[in-house]
Design a protein around this motif. Sequence first.
Motif, PDB file in Angstrom:
ATOM      1  N   VAL A  66       0.861  -1.187   0.000  1.00  0.00           N
ATOM      2  CA  VAL A  66       0.000   0.000   0.000  1.00  0.00           C
ATOM      3  C   VAL A  66       0.897   1.236   0.000  1.00  0.00           C
ATOM      4  N   ALA A  67       0.383   2.307  -0.589  1.00  0.00           N
ATOM      5  CA  ALA A  67       1.128   3.569  -0.622  1.00  0.00           C
ATOM      6  C   ALA A  67       0.200   4.716  -0.265  1.00  0.00           C
ATOM      7  N   PHE A  68       0.741   5.655   0.484  1.00  0.00           N
ATOM      8  CA  PHE A  68       0.003   6.845   0.884  1.00  0.00           C
ATOM      9  C   PHE A  68       0.723   8.070   0.316  1.00  0.00           C
ATOM     10  N   TRP A  69      -0.071   9.076   0.008  1.00  0.00           N
ATOM     11  CA  TRP A  69       0.492  10.289  -0.581  1.00  0.00           C
ATOM     12  C   TRP A  69       0.187  11.498   0.298  1.00  0.00           C
ATOM     13  N   CYS A  70       1.125  12.434   0.344  1.00  0.00           N
ATOM     14  CA  CYS A  70       0.955  13.644   1.129  1.00  0.00           C
ATOM     15  C   CYS A  70       1.487  14.849   0.365  1.00  0.00           C
ATOM     16  N   ASN A  71       0.699  15.906   0.351  1.00  0.00           N
ATOM     17  CA  ASN A  71       1.146  17.180  -0.219  1.00  0.00           C
ATOM     18  C   ASN A  71       1.133  18.225   0.887  1.00  0.00           C
ATOM     19  N   TYR A  87       6.563  15.462   7.906  1.00  0.00           N
ATOM     20  CA  TYR A  87       6.583  14.371   8.881  1.00  0.00           C
ATOM     21  C   TYR A  87       5.510  13.330   8.527  1.00  0.00           C
ATOM     22  N   TRP A  88       5.824  12.076   8.797  1.00  0.00           N
ATOM     23  CA  TRP A  88       4.834  10.999   8.757  1.00  0.00           C
ATOM     24  C   TRP A  88       4.716  10.406  10.169  1.00  0.00           C
ATOM     25  N   TYR A  89       3.462  10.294  10.616  1.00  0.00           N
ATOM     26  CA  TYR A  89       3.176   9.705  11.921  1.00  0.00           C
ATOM     27  C   TYR A  89       2.267   8.489  11.745  1.00  0.00           C
ATOM     28  N   GLN A  90       2.415   7.541  12.669  1.00  0.00           N
ATOM     29  CA  GLN A  90       1.492   6.416  12.756  1.00  0.00           C
ATOM     30  C   GLN A  90       0.693   6.556  14.040  1.00  0.00           C
ATOM     31  N   GLN A  91      -0.635   6.524  13.924  1.00  0.00           N
ATOM     32  CA  GLN A  91      -1.488   6.629  15.102  1.00  0.00           C
ATOM     33  C   GLN A  91      -2.357   5.377  15.210  1.00  0.00           C
ATOM     34  N   PHE A  98       8.666  -0.651   5.700  1.00  0.00           N
ATOM     35  CA  PHE A  98       8.225   0.720   5.434  1.00  0.00           C
ATOM     36  C   PHE A  98       9.317   1.470   4.675  1.00  0.00           C
ATOM     37  N   SER A  99       8.856   2.280   3.730  1.00  0.00           N
ATOM     38  CA  SER A  99       9.785   3.184   3.040  1.00  0.00           C
ATOM     39  C   SER A  99       9.060   4.489   2.751  1.00  0.00           C
ATOM     40  N   ALA A 100       9.819   5.557   2.654  1.00  0.00           N
ATOM     41  CA  ALA A 100       9.230   6.865   2.362  1.00  0.00           C
ATOM     42  C   ALA A 100      10.204   7.664   1.519  1.00  0.00           C
ATOM     43  N   GLU A 101       9.643   8.517   0.690  1.00  0.00           N
ATOM     44  CA  GLU A 101      10.490   9.378  -0.132  1.00  0.00           C
ATOM     45  C   GLU A 101       9.838  10.735  -0.338  1.00  0.00           C
ATOM     46  N   LEU A 128       4.535   7.376   1.384  1.00  0.00           N
ATOM     47  CA  LEU A 128       4.904   6.388   2.388  1.00  0.00           C
ATOM     48  C   LEU A 128       4.384   5.042   1.897  1.00  0.00           C
ATOM     49  N   LYS A 129       5.254   4.041   1.886  1.00  0.00           N
ATOM     50  CA  LYS A 129       4.866   2.731   1.380  1.00  0.00           C
ATOM     51  C   LYS A 129       5.066   1.663   2.441  1.00  0.00           C
ATOM     52  N   ILE A 130       4.172   0.688   2.438  1.00  0.00           N
ATOM     53  CA  ILE A 130       4.298  -0.486   3.303  1.00  0.00           C
ATOM     54  C   ILE A 130       4.268  -1.711   2.417  1.00  0.00           C
ATOM     55  N   GLN A 131       5.306  -2.537   2.551  1.00  0.00           N
ATOM     56  CA  GLN A 131       5.391  -3.737   1.723  1.00  0.00           C
ATOM     57  C   GLN A 131       6.269  -4.783   2.402  1.00  0.00           C
ATOM     58  N   PRO A 132       5.723  -5.915   2.823  1.00  0.00           N
ATOM     59  CA  PRO A 132       4.307  -6.293   2.836  1.00  0.00           C
ATOM     60  C   PRO A 132       3.641  -5.848   4.142  1.00  0.00           C
ATOM     61  N   ALA A 133       2.361  -5.625   4.084  1.00  0.00           N
ATOM     62  CA  ALA A 133       1.635  -5.156   5.266  1.00  0.00           C
ATOM     63  C   ALA A 133       1.366  -6.297   6.243  1.00  0.00           C
TER      64      ALA A 133
END
Lengths: 115, 113
Positions: free
Chosen positions: A19-24, A33-37, A65-68, A77-82
């Motif tokens: 899965v991948a998440f996007w932020c602008n 910043y990326w946070y996990q809640q 987890f990886s982020a760029e 932000l990517k998660i592989q494998p979840a």
Amino acid sequence: EAGVAQSPRYKIIEKRQSVAFWCNPISGHATLYWYQQILGQGPKLLIQFQNNGVVDDSQLPKDRFSAERLKGVDSTLKIQPAKLEDSAVYLCASSYGQGGSYEQYFGPGTRLTVT
Amino acid sequence: AQTVTQSQPEMSVQEAETVTLSCTYDTSENNYYLFWYKQPPSRQMILVIRQEAYKQQNATENRFSVNFQKAAKSFSLKISDSQLGDTAMYFCAFKNAGNMLTFGGGTRLMVKP
């Protein structure tokens, strides 16, 4: 002034999927910043960028987890494998600069459910 | 490492009354910032109030004020004249010189009509 944008707002995947998440961030904000809640807990910082460089990723599970932030603006932000325990809300925040005096502005978050 | 503790998982208050949310923290640093954030059910985190550790005067923002006790490492939030819109999760947070923000576990506040 537009706020921090995130997509998708909701995502349901099966364990072992990716899965991948996007932020602008807010325009002009150099720090992202990326946070996990996890439900019922406060946010936990995963990674902090200053422009396109990583400032702190000490709490990022780097095996999955990886982020760029390649161009110093938006970020993924990517998660592989979840895993099941990755179910949480993933919050993106931005600030004009580093340092305690700069306020962090948060996006609406992406709610991830791993089944 | 810094830790932030909110000992009240849930609180409730009648509309128009005053409520105080507690927060304690642990740090060996001398220069830092403390924050209270509000997270309504829509999930967007909003800054309520900020306190610089080097300032002795307690911060105030309209109906929101803090009681900052540096020696005791305590940072409580007082909400006066509570309104229904104040219903939310409230998080206490600590930021050190390295800019890392550490959150407490949160207090769920319910304002009752």
